[in-house]
Design a protein around this motif. Sequence first.
Motif, PDB file in Angstrom:
ATOM      1  N   MET A 116      13.589  12.052 -11.544  1.00 30.30           N
ATOM      2  CA  MET A 116      14.787  11.392 -11.052  1.00 30.30           C
ATOM      3  C   MET A 116      14.756   9.897 -11.439  1.00 30.30           C
ATOM      4  N   LEU A 117      14.736   8.999 -10.432  1.00 31.04           N
ATOM      5  CA  LEU A 117      14.876   7.570 -10.718  1.00 31.04           C
ATOM      6  C   LEU A 117      13.640   6.778 -10.276  1.00 31.04           C
ATOM      7  N   SER A 118      12.478   7.387 -10.349  1.00 26.82           N
ATOM      8  CA  SER A 118      11.263   6.703  -9.898  1.00 26.82           C
ATOM      9  C   SER A 118      11.011   5.415 -10.684  1.00 26.82           C
ATOM     10  N   ARG A 119      11.526   5.350 -11.908  1.00 24.24           N
ATOM     11  CA  ARG A 119      11.346   4.132 -12.718  1.00 24.24           C
ATOM     12  C   ARG A 119      12.061   2.925 -12.097  1.00 24.24           C
ATOM     13  N   LEU A 120      13.044   3.195 -11.220  1.00 23.43           N
ATOM     14  CA  LEU A 120      13.842   2.135 -10.611  1.00 23.43           C
ATOM     15  C   LEU A 120      13.429   1.854  -9.167  1.00 23.43           C
ATOM     16  N   ARG A 121      12.393   2.493  -8.722  1.00 24.18           N
ATOM     17  CA  ARG A 121      11.916   2.352  -7.344  1.00 24.18           C
ATOM     18  C   ARG A 121      11.417   0.927  -7.091  1.00 24.18           C
ATOM     19  N   LEU A 122      11.729   0.393  -5.925  1.00 22.61           N
ATOM     20  CA  LEU A 122      11.211  -0.913  -5.548  1.00 22.61           C
ATOM     21  C   LEU A 122       9.710  -0.793  -5.297  1.00 22.61           C
ATOM     22  N   ASP A 123       8.935  -1.529  -6.042  1.00 25.98           N
ATOM     23  CA  ASP A 123       7.483  -1.450  -5.968  1.00 25.98           C
ATOM     24  C   ASP A 123       6.981  -2.231  -4.752  1.00 25.98           C
ATOM     25  N   ALA A 124       6.398  -1.546  -3.803  1.00 23.95           N
ATOM     26  CA  ALA A 124       5.918  -2.188  -2.576  1.00 23.95           C
ATOM     27  C   ALA A 124       4.749  -3.131  -2.838  1.00 23.95           C
ATOM     28  N   GLN A 125       4.166  -3.059  -4.015  1.00 25.42           N
ATOM     29  CA  GLN A 125       3.050  -3.944  -4.345  1.00 25.42           C
ATOM     30  C   GLN A 125       3.510  -5.223  -5.035  1.00 25.42           C
ATOM     31  N   ALA A 126       4.814  -5.333  -5.276  1.00 19.52           N
ATOM     32  CA  ALA A 126       5.323  -6.505  -6.013  1.00 19.52           C
ATOM     33  C   ALA A 126       6.434  -7.199  -5.230  1.00 19.52           C
ATOM     34  N   LEU A 127       6.223  -7.345  -3.925  1.00 17.50           N
ATOM     35  CA  LEU A 127       7.241  -7.956  -3.073  1.00 17.50           C
ATOM     36  C   LEU A 127       7.130  -9.479  -3.104  1.00 17.50           C
ATOM     37  N   ARG A 128       8.211 -10.127  -2.694  1.00 18.68           N
ATOM     38  CA  ARG A 128       8.248 -11.589  -2.693  1.00 18.68           C
ATOM     39  C   ARG A 128       7.642 -12.192  -1.435  1.00 18.68           C
ATOM     40  N   GLY A 129       7.242 -11.340  -0.502  1.00 20.56           N
ATOM     41  CA  GLY A 129       6.536 -11.826   0.670  1.00 20.56           C
ATOM     42  C   GLY A 129       7.431 -12.201   1.831  1.00 20.56           C
ATOM     43  N   ARG A 130       6.840 -12.873   2.814  1.00 18.94           N
ATOM     44  CA  ARG A 130       7.524 -13.265   4.045  1.00 18.94           C
ATOM     45  C   ARG A 130       7.629 -14.784   4.106  1.00 18.94           C
ATOM     46  N   LYS A 131       8.558 -15.281   4.901  1.00 22.87           N
ATOM     47  CA  LYS A 131       8.671 -16.734   5.070  1.00 22.87           C
ATOM     48  C   LYS A 131       7.359 -17.330   5.566  1.00 22.87           C
ATOM     49  N   TYR A 132       6.745 -16.627   6.516  1.00 22.84           N
ATOM     50  CA  TYR A 132       5.476 -17.074   7.083  1.00 22.84           C
ATOM     51  C   TYR A 132       4.411 -16.065   6.671  1.00 22.84           C
ATOM     52  N   PRO A 133       3.511 -16.444   5.763  1.00 24.40           N
ATOM     53  CA  PRO A 133       2.519 -15.487   5.246  1.00 24.40           C
ATOM     54  C   PRO A 133       1.703 -14.858   6.361  1.00 24.40           C
ATOM     55  N   GLU A 134       1.452 -13.573   6.215  1.00 23.44           N
ATOM     56  CA  GLU A 134       0.639 -12.827   7.173  1.00 23.44           C
ATOM     57  C   GLU A 134      -0.379 -11.994   6.400  1.00 23.44           C
ATOM     58  N   PRO A 135      -1.541 -11.771   6.950  1.00 17.76           N
ATOM     59  CA  PRO A 135      -2.517 -10.913   6.270  1.00 17.76           C
ATOM     60  C   PRO A 135      -2.021  -9.482   6.220  1.00 17.76           C
ATOM     61  N   ALA A 136      -2.452  -8.762   5.197  1.00 16.06           N
ATOM     62  CA  ALA A 136      -2.072  -7.360   5.074  1.00 16.06           C
ATOM     63  C   ALA A 136      -2.584  -6.568   6.256  1.00 16.06           C
ATOM     64  N   HIS A 137      -1.824  -5.557   6.627  1.00 15.96           N
ATOM     65  CA  HIS A 137      -2.244  -4.673   7.717  1.00 15.96           C
ATOM     66  C   HIS A 137      -3.218  -3.635   7.168  1.00 15.96           C
ATOM     67  N   PRO A 138      -4.219  -3.234   7.953  1.00 15.00           N
ATOM     68  CA  PRO A 138      -5.230  -2.314   7.414  1.00 15.00           C
ATOM     69  C   PRO A 138      -4.700  -0.929   7.075  1.00 15.00           C
ATOM     70  N   TYR A 139      -3.632  -0.460   7.724  1.00 13.46           N
ATOM     71  CA  TYR A 139      -3.181   0.912   7.430  1.00 13.46           C
ATOM     72  C   TYR A 139      -1.656   1.085   7.421  1.00 13.46           C
ATOM     73  N   ARG A 140      -0.903   0.002   7.466  1.00 14.65           N
ATOM     74  CA  ARG A 140       0.548   0.102   7.358  1.00 14.65           C
ATOM     75  C   ARG A 140       1.047  -0.760   6.208  1.00 14.65           C
ATOM     76  N   THR A 141       2.047  -0.251   5.472  1.00  8.85           N
ATOM     77  CA  THR A 141       2.649  -1.033   4.397  1.00  8.85           C
ATOM     78  C   THR A 141       3.569  -2.093   4.999  1.00  8.85           C
ATOM     79  N   ASP A 142       3.986  -3.039   4.160  1.00  9.46           N
ATOM     80  CA  ASP A 142       4.889  -4.088   4.624  1.00  9.46           C
ATOM     81  C   ASP A 142       6.201  -3.506   5.134  1.00  9.46           C
ATOM     82  N   PHE A 143       6.734  -2.485   4.459  1.00  7.40           N
ATOM     83  CA  PHE A 143       7.998  -1.908   4.906  1.00  7.40           C
ATOM     84  C   PHE A 143       7.823  -1.129   6.208  1.00  7.40           C
ATOM     85  N   GLN A 144       6.694  -0.479   6.383  1.00 10.06           N
ATOM     86  CA  GLN A 144       6.440   0.187   7.659  1.00 10.06           C
ATOM     87  C   GLN A 144       6.384  -0.831   8.793  1.00 10.06           C
ATOM     88  N   ARG A 145       5.778  -1.959   8.536  1.00  9.44           N
ATOM     89  CA  ARG A 145       5.709  -3.009   9.556  1.00  9.44           C
ATOM     90  C   ARG A 145       7.110  -3.560   9.853  1.00  9.44           C
TER      91      ARG A 145
END
Length: 386
Positions: free
Chosen positions: A1-30
Amino acid sequence: MLSRLRLDAQALRGRKYPEPAHPYRTDFQRDRDRVIHSRSFRRLEGKTQVFAAGLSDHFRNRLTHTIEVSQIARTVAVALQLSEEYTETLALAHDLGHPPFGHSGERELDRQMQRFGSKFEHNRQALRIVDVLEQRYARFDGLNLTFEVREGIIKHSREIQAGLEPELDELLPGQMPPLEAQLLDLADEIAYNTADLDDGFAQGLLSIQNIADAVPMFAQLAEQAETQFPGASERVRFWECQRQLINVLVGGLIEGTVAATDDAGVGELAEIRQHDKRLARMTPESSEINGQIRQLLIARLYSLDRLTEERSIASKKIGELFQFLIERPDSLPEAGRDQLPDQPVERIVCDYIAGMTDAYFLRVYAEKLANHSRVTAFDNSARRTI
């Protein structure tokens, strides 16, 4: 399908206030979980979708509508091999900014704010909620969501142009949002069009025949249901038709988006952003069906005298409470009064009213304006006595 157009969760622009990565949840899950745990999300349960609370326990409210949008949007994202987590988060956040009494409340708040050279729009209010108004963290205001979610909240239903709305210039004006965000507005349409058919049918304002006369595809589905389930009640046959109608529209959105992206020859997200038009779309056939449903709802449901009168009364009361609080800011709750040195009073009043549920608004309206009327009547009586 369109996996080539998927938003890559590893290439995000981040948050206004940086936070450490969560040990078992992705940024979108948070982000999704922060939305779900917010007060603004819970208050959606008490906000009108089409029918006000009290007529029935079964009608959609703004929260149940949001859940239905999320279900449809996730289905489409998974089928297209896009980011389900990003899509779900946007769907759950997309109506956070709606005031009480649906779009009539939104229009009245916009009318009031225009008096002060400003405006009100529920997507901008949703961004204000997640950026400022939700106060759940010690280190920052708002929910500190990822850039992509904040961008999607604003852009899922419209584009922004550089310089026209300076406060939004950080959100890549002039660029299209990711495909997941583009899907959301159409998933929203599918959800509320088919749900409003259901609520209208339940209220006795629409019949299977009414819908079949206006929507030929529904007529085909009704004929099939009658043939397959001759002993079923009209209510059950309606639900069989409605379920299949949702399938037709969702399938049309999936097929139409694949066709549009293939025709455009886009190969990666960067090309989606630079394209001159949105690529999430329905097939012509499903778009026509969606339009037929919309016209039926406008003609036989949204324009009903009773609903029109309810919207008019709600708008009038919002305007009256808005003006009352503008003139008497000491009547605001403590949190609002604390902001007066730093914020224009109209902005504080607008935020206060926009956050209300229907029932809470009516309670505040009755308390504030009824008390004011009694005091005014007493003062007038005292003057006549003197």
